[in-house]
Design a protein around this motif. Structure first.
Motif, short mmCIF file in Angstrom:
data_model
loop_
_atom_site.label_atom_id
_atom_site.label_comp_id
_atom_site.label_asym_id
_atom_site.label_seq_id
_atom_site.Cartn_x
_atom_site.Cartn_y
_atom_site.Cartn_z
N ALA A 156 0.84 -1.21 0.00
CA ALA A 156 0.00 0.00 0.00
C ALA A 156 0.87 1.25 0.00
O ALA A 156 0.57 2.22 -0.71
N ALA A 157 1.94 1.24 0.80
CA ALA A 157 2.82 2.42 0.86
C ALA A 157 3.48 2.68 -0.48
O ALA A 157 3.57 3.83 -0.93
N PHE A 158 3.95 1.63 -1.15
CA PHE A 158 4.61 1.82 -2.45
C PHE A 158 3.61 2.25 -3.51
O PHE A 158 3.94 3.05 -4.40
N ARG A 159 2.39 1.75 -3.43
CA ARG A 159 1.35 2.20 -4.38
C ARG A 159 0.98 3.65 -4.11
O ARG A 159 0.82 4.43 -5.03
N LEU A 160 0.87 4.03 -2.83
CA LEU A 160 0.61 5.42 -2.47
C LEU A 160 1.73 6.31 -2.98
O LEU A 160 1.48 7.41 -3.50
N HIS A 161 2.96 5.85 -2.85
CA HIS A 161 4.11 6.59 -3.38
C HIS A 161 3.93 6.84 -4.88
O HIS A 161 4.13 7.96 -5.36
N SER A 162 3.55 5.82 -5.62
CA SER A 162 3.37 5.97 -7.07
C SER A 162 2.27 6.98 -7.39
O SER A 162 2.43 7.82 -8.29
N ILE A 163 1.16 6.91 -6.67
CA ILE A 163 0.06 7.84 -6.91
C ILE A 163 0.51 9.27 -6.62
O ILE A 163 0.25 10.20 -7.41
N LEU A 164 1.18 9.47 -5.48
CA LEU A 164 1.65 10.81 -5.13
C LEU A 164 2.69 11.32 -6.12
O LEU A 164 2.67 12.51 -6.50
N ALA A 165 3.59 10.45 -6.54
CA ALA A 165 4.61 10.86 -7.51
C ALA A 165 3.95 11.27 -8.83
O ALA A 165 4.35 12.28 -9.44
N ASP A 166 2.95 10.51 -9.27
CA ASP A 166 2.23 10.85 -10.50
C ASP A 166 1.56 12.22 -10.40
O ASP A 166 1.38 12.91 -11.40
N ARG A 167 1.18 12.61 -9.18
CA ARG A 167 0.53 13.90 -8.94
C ARG A 167 1.53 14.98 -8.53
O ARG A 167 1.14 16.09 -8.17
N ASP A 168 2.81 14.64 -8.56
CA ASP A 168 3.90 15.56 -8.22
C ASP A 168 3.77 16.11 -6.79
O ASP A 168 4.05 17.28 -6.54
N VAL A 169 3.36 15.23 -5.86
CA VAL A 169 3.27 15.59 -4.45
C VAL A 169 4.58 15.16 -3.77
O VAL A 169 4.90 13.97 -3.76
N THR A 170 5.31 16.11 -3.24
CA THR A 170 6.59 15.82 -2.58
C THR A 170 6.36 15.02 -1.30
O THR A 170 5.53 15.39 -0.47
N ILE A 206 -1.08 10.94 11.11
CA ILE A 206 -2.25 10.28 10.57
C ILE A 206 -2.00 8.78 10.72
O ILE A 206 -1.12 8.23 10.06
N GLY A 207 -2.73 8.15 11.63
CA GLY A 207 -2.55 6.72 11.87
C GLY A 207 -3.51 5.90 11.04
O GLY A 207 -4.71 6.18 11.00
N ALA A 266 -4.49 2.24 -1.21
CA ALA A 266 -3.69 3.47 -1.27
C ALA A 266 -4.56 4.70 -1.49
O ALA A 266 -4.32 5.75 -0.87
N GLU A 267 -5.55 4.59 -2.34
CA GLU A 267 -6.44 5.74 -2.59
C GLU A 267 -7.25 6.09 -1.34
O GLU A 267 -7.50 7.26 -1.09
N GLU A 268 -7.62 5.09 -0.55
CA GLU A 268 -8.34 5.39 0.69
C GLU A 268 -7.40 6.09 1.68
O GLU A 268 -7.79 7.03 2.36
N ILE A 269 -6.15 5.63 1.76
CA ILE A 269 -5.18 6.30 2.63
C ILE A 269 -4.98 7.74 2.16
O ILE A 269 -4.93 8.67 2.97
N LEU A 270 -4.89 7.93 0.87
CA LEU A 270 -4.71 9.28 0.31
C LEU A 270 -5.90 10.17 0.68
O LEU A 270 -5.71 11.33 1.09
N ARG A 271 -7.10 9.65 0.57
CA ARG A 271 -8.30 10.42 0.94
C ARG A 271 -8.26 10.82 2.41
O ARG A 271 -8.51 11.96 2.76
N ILE A 272 -7.91 9.88 3.26
CA ILE A 272 -7.82 10.14 4.70
C ILE A 272 -6.78 11.23 4.99
O ILE A 272 -7.00 12.10 5.81
N SER A 273 -5.64 11.16 4.30
CA SER A 273 -4.53 12.08 4.57
C SER A 273 -4.81 13.50 4.12
O SER A 273 -4.28 14.45 4.70
N GLY A 274 -5.60 13.66 3.06
CA GLY A 274 -5.82 14.98 2.51
C GLY A 274 -4.65 15.49 1.70
O GLY A 274 -4.57 16.68 1.38
N TRP A 275 -3.74 14.62 1.31
CA TRP A 275 -2.55 15.03 0.56
C TRP A 275 -2.81 15.19 -0.94
O TRP A 275 -1.92 15.63 -1.65
#
Length: 171
Positions: free
Chosen positions: A21-35, A101-102, A161-170
């Motif tokens: 999940a963390a590596f997939r979240l990394h890919s999603i954030l990288a695709d969106r250019d989120v540092t 964010i836990g 990963a998308e659910e974690i992203l939604r929770i984080s607000g990133w």
């Protein structure tokens, strides 16, 4: 004034899909250019004999995060089985009062054991299964109610990963 750091702590039993999940979240954030940065907490004190009583994981997290922070990073994804139980200690190790964010990933015994069987065998598989079951019980009982719980059974890593992203607000 420097922006306050944020950390997503992804915890859960062995075989639940934390790293995936963390590596997939990394890919999603990288695709969106989120540092952001990703740190696998299990690797911070992976040694024999185990150096846990010396706080090596926290010391290594402090060193790694200090290096990322010096380069301008303010968002961290951190995975470790019991990370959600040690949020205060991990936040203190980061040294900059991060917003925490836990996220506790959960799965059935069958799901976790099936995933573990794909990477372990024999006696090591038996040990991991036993530790995974014990960790699942401990995490369910001891994780703070504010920790977000996400079931991973039957879900793709992208959906988790998308659910974690939604929770984080990133996003």
């Amino acid at each position: 004034m420097q922006q306050r750091s944020e950390v997503i702590l992804i915890g859960g039993r062995s075989g639940v899909g934390k790293s995936t999940a963390a590596f997939r979240l990394h890919s999603i954030l990288a695709d969106r250019d989120v540092t952001h940065a990703v740190i696998e907490g299990d690797a911070l004190d992976l040694a024999h004999p185990a150096p846990w009583e010396h706080g090596l994981a926290e010391r290594n997290l402090a060193a790694l995060w200090g290096n990322y922070r010096a380069l301008g990073y303010r968002r961290l994804i951190y995975t470790n089985t019991v990370s959600v139980l040690g949020a205060d200690v991990l936040a203190a190790a980061m040294g900059d009062d991060p917003r925490v964010i836990g996220v506790l990933l959960r799965s059935s015994d069958d799901t976790a054991e099936g995933r573990l069987a794909g990477r372990e065998e024999g006696v090591e598989l038996e040990r991991h299964v036993g530790r995974s079951r014990a960790a699942a019980r401990r995490l369910d009982e001891q994780a703070d109610p504010v920790v977000h719980r996400i079931d991973t059974d039957g879900r793709t890593p992208t959906a988790v990963a998308e659910e974690i992203l939604r929770i984080s607000g990133w996003a």
